[in-house]
Motif scaffolding. Sequence first.
Motif, PDB file in Angstrom:
ATOM      1  N   LEU A  43       6.975  -8.162 -57.438  1.00 31.34           N
ATOM      2  CA  LEU A  43       6.917  -8.856 -58.564  1.00 31.34           C
ATOM      3  C   LEU A  43       5.655  -8.274 -59.278  1.00 31.34           C
ATOM      4  CD1 LEU A  43       7.312 -12.688 -57.744  1.00 31.34           C
ATOM      5  CD2 LEU A  43       8.873 -11.260 -58.768  1.00 31.34           C
TER       6      LEU A  43
ATOM      7  N   GLU B 273       5.810  -6.448 -62.915  1.00 28.77           N
ATOM      8  CA  GLU B 273       4.562  -6.954 -64.124  1.00 28.77           C
ATOM      9  C   GLU B 273       4.090  -5.830 -64.785  1.00 28.77           C
ATOM     10  OE1 GLU B 273       0.627  -8.612 -62.861  1.00 28.77           O
ATOM     11  OE2 GLU B 273       0.924 -10.134 -64.558  1.00 28.77           O
TER      12      GLU B 273
ATOM     13  N   VAL C 288      19.591 -15.724 -67.219  1.00 28.66           N
ATOM     14  CA  VAL C 288      20.148 -15.636 -65.970  1.00 28.66           C
ATOM     15  C   VAL C 288      21.063 -16.780 -65.338  1.00 28.66           C
ATOM     16  CG1 VAL C 288      19.629 -15.599 -63.371  1.00 28.66           C
ATOM     17  CG2 VAL C 288      18.271 -14.451 -64.950  1.00 28.66           C
TER      18      VAL C 288
ATOM     19  N   ILE D  28       9.270 -12.699 -69.150  1.00 30.63           N
ATOM     20  CA  ILE D  28       9.061 -13.758 -69.799  1.00 30.63           C
ATOM     21  C   ILE D  28       7.603 -13.958 -70.059  1.00 30.63           C
ATOM     22  CG2 ILE D  28       9.415 -16.295 -70.539  1.00 30.63           C
ATOM     23  CD1 ILE D  28      12.559 -15.656 -69.276  1.00 30.63           C
ATOM     24  N   LEU D  29       6.931 -14.343 -68.900  1.00 37.88           N
ATOM     25  CA  LEU D  29       5.394 -14.218 -68.763  1.00 37.88           C
ATOM     26  C   LEU D  29       4.446 -13.353 -69.561  1.00 37.88           C
ATOM     27  CD1 LEU D  29       3.059 -16.057 -67.391  1.00 37.88           C
ATOM     28  CD2 LEU D  29       3.218 -14.689 -65.311  1.00 37.88           C
TER      29      LEU D  29
ATOM     30  N   ALA E 181       8.067 -17.381 -58.762  1.00 38.44           N
ATOM     31  CA  ALA E 181       7.575 -16.119 -58.966  1.00 38.44           C
ATOM     32  C   ALA E 181       6.363 -16.047 -59.658  1.00 38.44           C
ATOM     33  CB  ALA E 181       8.744 -15.473 -60.088  1.00 38.44           C
TER      34      ALA E 181
ATOM     35  N   MET F 221      16.973 -22.731 -61.062  1.00 37.62           N
ATOM     36  CA  MET F 221      16.373 -21.254 -61.887  1.00 37.62           C
ATOM     37  C   MET F 221      14.964 -21.687 -62.231  1.00 37.62           C
ATOM     38  SD  MET F 221      18.280 -19.078 -62.279  1.00 37.62           S
ATOM     39  CE  MET F 221      19.957 -19.023 -61.463  1.00 37.62           C
TER      40      MET F 221
ATOM     41  N   LEU G 232       5.810 -21.070 -68.427  1.00 39.79           N
ATOM     42  CA  LEU G 232       5.507 -20.144 -67.304  1.00 39.79           C
ATOM     43  C   LEU G 232       3.805 -19.779 -67.645  1.00 39.79           C
ATOM     44  CD1 LEU G 232       8.854 -17.878 -67.226  1.00 39.79           C
ATOM     45  CD2 LEU G 232       7.941 -19.518 -65.661  1.00 39.79           C
ATOM     46  N   VAL G 233       3.597 -19.437 -68.635  1.00 40.67           N
ATOM     47  CA  VAL G 233       2.123 -19.189 -68.946  1.00 40.67           C
ATOM     48  C   VAL G 233       1.388 -20.258 -68.438  1.00 40.67           C
ATOM     49  CG1 VAL G 233       0.514 -18.855 -70.769  1.00 40.67           C
ATOM     50  CG2 VAL G 233       2.334 -17.769 -70.968  1.00 40.67           C
TER      51      VAL G 233
ATOM     52  N   ALA H  79      12.892 -21.367 -59.205  1.00 40.38           N
ATOM     53  CA  ALA H  79      12.743 -19.822 -58.895  1.00 40.38           C
ATOM     54  C   ALA H  79      11.581 -19.094 -59.700  1.00 40.38           C
ATOM     55  CB  ALA H  79      14.009 -18.964 -59.100  1.00 40.38           C
ATOM     56  N   GLN H  80      11.667 -19.380 -60.894  1.00 37.45           N
ATOM     57  CA  GLN H  80      10.732 -18.896 -61.878  1.00 37.45           C
ATOM     58  C   GLN H  80       9.496 -19.323 -61.874  1.00 37.45           C
ATOM     59  OE1 GLN H  80      13.284 -19.728 -65.438  1.00 37.45           O
ATOM     60  NE2 GLN H  80      14.014 -17.635 -65.358  1.00 37.45           N
TER      61      GLN H  80
ATOM     62  N   LEU I 143       3.243 -14.297 -57.633  1.00 38.19           N
ATOM     63  CA  LEU I 143       2.742 -13.165 -58.557  1.00 38.19           C
ATOM     64  C   LEU I 143       0.933 -13.236 -58.722  1.00 38.19           C
ATOM     65  CD1 LEU I 143       3.098 -10.630 -60.563  1.00 38.19           C
ATOM     66  CD2 LEU I 143       3.188 -12.332 -62.495  1.00 38.19           C
TER      67      LEU I 143
ATOM     68  N   SER J   6      12.882 -11.886 -64.235  1.00 38.70           N
ATOM     69  CA  SER J   6      12.992 -12.313 -65.673  1.00 38.70           C
ATOM     70  C   SER J   6      11.842 -13.283 -66.068  1.00 38.70           C
ATOM     71  CB  SER J   6      14.295 -13.305 -65.874  1.00 38.70           C
ATOM     72  OG  SER J   6      14.180 -14.518 -65.530  1.00 38.70           O
ATOM     73  N   ALA J   7      11.244 -14.147 -64.819  1.00 44.09           N
ATOM     74  CA  ALA J   7      10.214 -15.183 -65.215  1.00 44.09           C
ATOM     75  C   ALA J   7       9.004 -14.032 -65.561  1.00 44.09           C
ATOM     76  CB  ALA J   7       9.953 -15.802 -63.975  1.00 44.09           C
ATOM     77  N   VAL J   8       8.693 -12.765 -64.864  1.00 45.44           N
ATOM     78  CA  VAL J   8       7.816 -11.960 -64.848  1.00 45.44           C
ATOM     79  C   VAL J   8       7.917 -11.424 -66.374  1.00 45.44           C
ATOM     80  CG1 VAL J   8       6.565 -10.033 -64.109  1.00 45.44           C
ATOM     81  CG2 VAL J   8       7.411 -11.655 -62.543  1.00 45.44           C
TER      82      VAL J   8
ATOM     83  N   ALA K 131      16.211 -14.106 -61.203  1.00 42.28           N
ATOM     84  CA  ALA K 131      15.416 -15.132 -61.971  1.00 42.28           C
ATOM     85  C   ALA K 131      13.841 -14.800 -61.946  1.00 42.28           C
ATOM     86  CB  ALA K 131      15.879 -16.619 -61.173  1.00 42.28           C
ATOM     87  N   GLN K 132      13.490 -14.400 -60.685  1.00 45.85           N
ATOM     88  CA  GLN K 132      12.078 -14.321 -60.653  1.00 45.85           C
ATOM     89  C   GLN K 132      11.799 -13.048 -61.503  1.00 45.85           C
ATOM     90  OE1 GLN K 132      12.395 -14.220 -56.157  1.00 45.85           O
ATOM     91  NE2 GLN K 132      11.348 -16.239 -56.349  1.00 45.85           N
TER      92      GLN K 132
ATOM     93  N   SER L 138       5.187 -13.718 -73.236  1.00 43.72           N
ATOM     94  CA  SER L 138       4.623 -15.036 -74.030  1.00 43.72           C
ATOM     95  C   SER L 138       3.118 -15.086 -73.867  1.00 43.72           C
ATOM     96  CB  SER L 138       5.207 -16.026 -73.094  1.00 43.72           C
ATOM     97  OG  SER L 138       6.607 -16.146 -73.013  1.00 43.72           O
TER      98      SER L 138
END
Lengths: 185, 185
Positions: free
Chosen positions: A46, A50, A70, A90-91, B87, B80, B46-47, B83-84, B91, A86-88, A83-84, A94
């Motif tokens: 992860l 990033e 996802v 998106i983070l 993550a 989802m 997420l932020v 999971a996010q 991280l 994608s979270a990174v 999913a994980q 954002s």
Amino acid sequence: MRVLGVDPGLTRCGVGVVEGVAGRPLTMVGVGVVRTPADADLGHRLVAVEQGIEQWLDEHRPEFVAVERVFSQHNVRTVMGTAQASAVAILCASRRGIPVALHTPSEVKAAVTGSGRADKAQVGAMVTRLLRLAAPPKPADAADALALAICHIWRAPAQNRLQQAVALHASRAPRTPHVPKGRTT
Amino acid sequence: MRVLGVDPGLTRCGVGVVEGVAGRPLTMVGVGVVRTPADADLGHRLVAVEQGIEQWLDEHRPEFVAVERVFSQHNVRTVMGTAQASAVAILCASRRGIPVALHTPSEVKAAVTGSGRADKAQVGAMVTRLLRLAAPPKPADAADALALAICHIWRAPAQNRLQQAVALHASRAPRTPHVPKGRTT
């Protein structure tokens, strides 16, 4: 409009930057894949995703980031990694105040090929044609990332402008997000 | 050994810090919940989770982070988000070089109550007893985070030392991870 498309994955995360506006020929600015070793532990993977996404954001300064939405798939383990990752992505976008849009695989296929059930080869062929490339981008994750960016440019330009305004406002709000060293939102 | 347990979630992310070693009475250092508004967009949520986890890491400086391992559940949308959020927690810890362990819900229940099929009330009651608290921590996510930290302290102390050595080595490797402003790994 400059868009970074991200096809999320832990092993291969496709990234592609496309510039243009709906109704005009589009230009590919960059394409690539962020890879992480399958034998590394999840945390290090992860962190590597990033770092990769941050480099693409630094280098190409996109105004929008489009990430594949996802869904649950047959392979639960794969979908978790997706999913994980994608979270990174998106983070990263954002916390810089860059608006993020999620598009489903069928939305992307329909936008690029005209059919929501197009296969990888059809998507690759249309991306090659639309961006006037010499050959389809390899691997498929890279082509998919470009398709995501194209889909985003073509869908709802008015919605994009609204989302950008909202994100800009949020990024100027007092609650400062954590951003990596030496960088301002 | 000081462990931050994280019960990941977008709406409520349980966090709890426990200090102690296997075979001795344990001490609760802190417990809480990082919440994000359900009506905010995913990126902002997420932020907010990142900011919350960073604050807990800053304040309590845990040596280990224990996160609940996410499995596919009935509600795909919930899994989802879980999971996010996980993550982001993984991280945050990994880029500081803090070793992260994942424990399944049944491992945690079994460690704390003796049964992998214990219910929320049983877990809450045992956490209350083990940490000598006046009342069970509320909401259940906060109690689950403490249970994760307890589970981590009790499982495989030798494995923890090994993992810590590996993580320390990795954090000193030339490839510097992105870390939030004003902080060193």
